[in-house]
Design a protein around this motif. Structure first.
Motif, PDB file in Angstrom:
ATOM      1  N   GLY A   1       0.809  -1.216   0.000  1.00 40.92           N
ATOM      2  CA  GLY A   1       0.000   0.000   0.000  1.00 40.92           C
ATOM      3  C   GLY A   1       0.839   1.261   0.000  1.00 40.92           C
ATOM      4  O   GLY A   1       0.336   2.350  -0.225  1.00 40.92           O
ATOM      5  N   MET A   2       2.150   1.107   0.236  1.00 35.23           N
ATOM      6  CA  MET A   2       3.016   2.298   0.190  1.00 35.23           C
ATOM      7  C   MET A   2       3.507   2.454  -1.229  1.00 35.23           C
ATOM      8  O   MET A   2       4.147   1.561  -1.749  1.00 35.23           O
ATOM      9  N   THR A   3       3.195   3.557  -1.852  1.00 34.04           N
ATOM     10  CA  THR A   3       3.658   3.711  -3.222  1.00 34.04           C
ATOM     11  C   THR A   3       4.526   4.931  -3.419  1.00 34.04           C
ATOM     12  O   THR A   3       5.117   5.107  -4.464  1.00 34.04           O
ATOM     13  N   GLY A   4       4.586   5.790  -2.419  1.00 38.15           N
ATOM     14  CA  GLY A   4       5.353   7.014  -2.598  1.00 38.15           C
ATOM     15  C   GLY A   4       6.833   6.769  -2.463  1.00 38.15           C
ATOM     16  O   GLY A   4       7.273   5.702  -2.063  1.00 38.15           O
TER      17      GLY A   4
ATOM     18  N   VAL B   1      -5.336  12.871   9.421  1.00 34.32           N
ATOM     19  CA  VAL B   1      -4.831  11.659   8.771  1.00 34.32           C
ATOM     20  C   VAL B   1      -4.817  10.510   9.737  1.00 34.32           C
ATOM     21  O   VAL B   1      -5.299   9.421   9.462  1.00 34.32           O
TER      22      VAL B   1
ATOM     23  N   CYS C   1      -6.918   6.149  10.616  1.00 37.49           N
ATOM     24  CA  CYS C   1      -6.420   4.826  10.956  1.00 37.49           C
ATOM     25  C   CYS C   1      -7.211   4.220  12.092  1.00 37.49           C
ATOM     26  O   CYS C   1      -7.239   3.033  12.268  1.00 37.49           O
TER      27      CYS C   1
ATOM     28  N   LYS D   1       4.482  11.239   2.260  1.00 38.15           N
ATOM     29  CA  LYS D   1       3.177  11.728   1.827  1.00 38.15           C
ATOM     30  C   LYS D   1       2.090  11.114   2.706  1.00 38.15           C
ATOM     31  O   LYS D   1       2.288  10.101   3.354  1.00 38.15           O
ATOM     32  N   LYS D   2       0.913  11.753   2.666  1.00 39.98           N
ATOM     33  CA  LYS D   2      -0.173  11.334   3.556  1.00 39.98           C
ATOM     34  C   LYS D   2      -0.553   9.863   3.470  1.00 39.98           C
ATOM     35  O   LYS D   2      -0.634   9.197   4.496  1.00 39.98           O
TER      36      LYS D   2
ATOM     37  N   ASP E   1       1.092   7.305   2.523  1.00 34.27           N
ATOM     38  CA  ASP E   1       2.157   6.468   3.057  1.00 34.27           C
ATOM     39  C   ASP E   1       2.213   6.547   4.564  1.00 34.27           C
ATOM     40  O   ASP E   1       2.495   5.558   5.248  1.00 34.27           O
ATOM     41  N   ARG E   2       1.933   7.731   5.098  1.00 36.62           N
ATOM     42  CA  ARG E   2       1.951   7.880   6.552  1.00 36.62           C
ATOM     43  C   ARG E   2       0.887   7.018   7.202  1.00 36.62           C
ATOM     44  O   ARG E   2       1.121   6.349   8.208  1.00 36.62           O
ATOM     45  N   VAL E   3      -0.316   7.043   6.601  1.00 39.71           N
ATOM     46  CA  VAL E   3      -1.405   6.220   7.150  1.00 39.71           C
ATOM     47  C   VAL E   3      -1.009   4.752   7.133  1.00 39.71           C
ATOM     48  O   VAL E   3      -1.187   4.014   8.109  1.00 39.71           O
TER      49      VAL E   3
END
Lengths: 242, 481
Positions: free
Chosen positions: A116-119, A198, A202, B176-177, B179-181
């Motif tokens: 899920g991390m794409t950055g 943000v 979660c 970035k947001k 990724d933080r979540v």
């Protein structure tokens, strides 16, 4: 003064350790890439330079027999900070070696874990290296070449830590912490509204986010409304007078 | 700094965790864009995050890949979630796989439950400190307790922990947001697996570590061969039983005890390990007045069961007292005392037993055959722990063949059976379970239990054994009058 220099250097090492950990966590996932491997390499090298510098400084200070007891207690505390940082760095380096070996990049059937991390992690690495932008200049097969270097560096770090243990006689359990429980709450930079929003996503309480967002919106709406009222009032007054 | 000078005796080998490597391969297969699990995007209020998978997709994929049915696939999926390779996005504290549209995501390799990387308390302390910053001091109850504990015993590293937590928090904000979540969810899921909240069971409980790595090849030294030879020689010398006989005995045992095993059958009223309610233990105390029905049933299985249970033995003693053959049981108990007792009092005990039970004209004379009596008396010249073994076995068989049968038909036993209590099964709600968990207290100290046992024994001894001569003399006196 020796203490302040030490503190700034330790802060720098601490920062680099934290960033290195963030980078290692991204290894093997979908935000992994050539760039990440290069960032890891650069951060690691910087960490090692800082470590060596810290070590020479602290050992010099601790070997000095003519310092007062308070000073010595302070230096011991700094020493414990330094060794804990080094331990974290050591474990992270070993883990990055293992994960790097398990997830090579230049393989035809590449399966990176879809986390899920794409950055990208450029900003984290930039923070570690204390530069504005990161420059990438490595060649294509950095992942395999880097691993060999990584092994040698891990051996170096292990050796350094053993030497440190043997040469410096500091009892780590005798050090008392200066911060009390909950100290981290006091001097952090104020958490911005956006990040609160943000994080509460979660927490499976979407109501909170929505409330936070609409709360802001409400405030804005109220301000705009009062401004409009004022303008209407002024216009009305002018109309009546004219 | 952790103490590294201690030689690592390889205490990190976790034999039951050999499955972890296999699960990792399965997870890698799941990532294939063509043949892996279909992924969707998770839509949150402001952001969308890719790579979310539904529970039903996972179950379908596993069932397809391993050619099993849906129930088995679901169990395997739950195992993967419990180990932490996949984490749930909703209801993050319950690590099970729900085969519906609830969303899951893969965990990053750094947070996989790898075999050789120990889960450090330092990392947990840093995580709790970060969480403290984010939640502005409002940690959950169990997290707050852990935090205080760690602050106490990791005090020397606390400055480092605070510094590192702040730095990691700031470094995290650089991303970035979305990724933080994701990062927050990942870290939280990792710690739910390795520091489970109270009332949940952790899949990482694997029992004792082993001294030796079971997967390592052992070097073939002469010592190794000597060990192998000894082992095989002992194997050959062992007495062998036909498998039909041993399997028959095993089957008989399992069918008899099937319903009495708390693992295989529901335990009435409720298993204390699951519901934190200790009624089961209080009802089954050694010296309880009214035993439970299950306990009484166990006394009918074999004589050994009856004797080993203190309440059963007390009942049997009562029956024998009514029949005036209490000396057999008393002799048997005295022999047990001799076998298991302290070495210094052994000689006196043996002499006492001889005077009370074995000598001619003794007050509580037991009836054993001549040969055994001979062996015993000869042995008593040089008494040791097992000198009365032959006599004890004889008396045991006598009681088993004779008194035991009569006991099971006696009014004493029937009375006990009638009064036995059959508790109803408990039905606790979630909140009640949580309350029970909070009210957990340590059980009675073994010192106190031992004192109670000693008191019981003293009371029994003081009440005086009814020996046959006294009874006979009483009867004679009655007849005279």
């Amino acid at each position: 003064m020796g203490k302040d220099e030490c503190k700034t250097m330790l802060d720098a090492l601490n920062k680099v350790t934290a960033c290195y950990r963030h980078l290692v966590i991204a290894l093997g996932s979908t935000s992994d890439s050539q760039n990440l491997r290069e960032e890891l390499k650069k951060t690691r090298k910087k960490a090692q330079e800082l470590a060596v510098a810290n070590r020479t400084k602290l050992t010099a200070l601790l070997k000095d027999k003519s310092i007062s007891k308070d000073d010595r207690a302070e230096y011991e505390r700094l020493w414990v900070l330094f060794t804990s940082s080094m331990e974290l760095l050591d474990v992270d380096m070993k883990r990055s070696l293992e994960i790097g070996q398990d997830f090579p990049l230049k393989v035809p059937t590449r399966h990176l874990i879809q986390t899920g991390m794409t950055g990208s992690t450029t900003t984290v690495a930039a923070r570690a290296m204390s530069v504005q932008n990161m420059k990438y200049e490595a060649d294509a097969n950095i992942d395999t070449v880097d691993l060999k270097e990584l092994e040698t560096e891990i051996a170096q770090v292990d050796q350094m830590m053993e030497e440190m243990e043997m040469k410096v006689q500091v009892a780590p359990w005798a050090v008392e912490a200066k911060q009390e429980a909950g100290a981290e709450l006091k001097s952090t930079v104020s958490v911005g509204n956006s990040s609160v929003g943000v994080i509460s996503i979660c927490e499976e309480e979407p109501k909170e986010t929505v409330e936070g967002e609409t709360g802001l919106m409400k405030v804005f709406a109220g301000i705009i409304f009062t401004v409009v009222l004022l303008i209407a009032g002024i216009l009305g007054y002018l109309v009546i007078n004219l | 700094m952790t103490i590294r000078n201690v030689r690592d005796h390889g205490q990190r080998y976790r034999p039951r965790m050999a499955c972890l490597k296999k699960v990792e391969n399965v997870v890698l297969e799941m990532q294939d864009p063509k043949t892996g699990v279909k992924s969707q995007t998770q839509r949150l209020v402001i952001t969308t995050i890719p790579h979310a998978i539904t529970g039903e997709d996972i179950v379908a994929w596993i069932a397809n890949r391993f050619k099993t049915d849906a129930a088995e696939a679901r169990a395997m999926g739950t195992m993967m979630v419990a180990f932490g390779y996949i984490y749930p996005l909703q209801d993050h504290k319950r690590l099970i796989l729900k085969p519906d549209t609830s969303l899951y995501r893969f965990q990053t390799p750094y947070f996989w439950p790898a075999q050789q990387w120990l889960v450090e308390d330092t990392d947990y302390a840093i995580y709790l400190a970060k969480r403290n910053i984010r939640k502005k001091g409002m940690l959950e109850l169990y997290e707050q307790e852990q935090y205080n504990n760690l602050y106490k015993w990791m005090n020397h590293k606390w400055d480092f922990i605070v510094m590192q937590a702040k730095e990691q928090y700031r470094a995290g904000k650089e991303r970035k947001k979305p990724d933080r979540v994701v990062f927050d969810c990942q870290e939280r899921a990792y710690w739910v697996v390795h520091r489970p909240p109270p009332g949940t069971v952790s899949a990482m409980d694997y029992g004792h570590d082993r001294m030796v790595d079971p997967n390592m090849e052992e070097k073939k030294t002469p010592d190794y061969y000597r060990r192998i030879i000894m082992f095989i020689q002992q194997c050959i010398m062992r007495p062998r039983v036909k498998s039909s006989v041993s399997i028959g005995a095993l089957i008989k045992y399992t069918t008899t005890y099937k319903e009495h095993d708390p693992f295989l059958h529901t335990c009435l009223p409720s298993s204390p390990w699951i519901t934190d309610d200790v009624t089961y233990w209080t009802l089954n105390m050694p010296n309880v007045e009214t035993p439970t029905k299950m306990r009484v049933e166990r006394w009918t299985f074999s004589f050994g069961e009856l004797l080993m249970d203190p309440r059963g033995r007390a009942d049997f003693r009562l029956f024998l007292k009514k029949e005036f053959s209490g000396e057999n049981l008393a002799f048997w108990e005295a022999c047990e005392d001799l076998k298991w007792g302290a070495a210094e009092t052994m000689k006196e005990k043996a002499q006492q037993i001889y005077k009370t039970f074995l000598a001619r004209g003794a007050p509580r004379w037991i009836n054993i055959d001549g040969k055994t009596m001979d062996i015993t008396v000869k042995g008593l010249a040089h008494p040791h722990r097992y000198v009365l073994d032959a006599a004890q076995t004889h008396i045991y068989m006598l009681m088993k063949k004779d008194s035991y049968g009569r006991y099971l038909k006696s009014p004493v036993f029937k009375e006990t059976q009638k009064k036995a209590v059959a508790p109803e099964s408990h039905r606790f709600t979630e909140t009640q379970l949580e309350q029970n968990a909070k009210r957990r207290r340590p059980s009675l100290s073994p010192i106190i239990l031992r004192q109670q046992e000693e008191e019981q024994k003293a009371k029994l001894a003081a009440s005086g054994p009814v020996d046959i001569t006294q009874v006979m003399s009483k009867l004679e006196r009655k007849q005279k009058n």
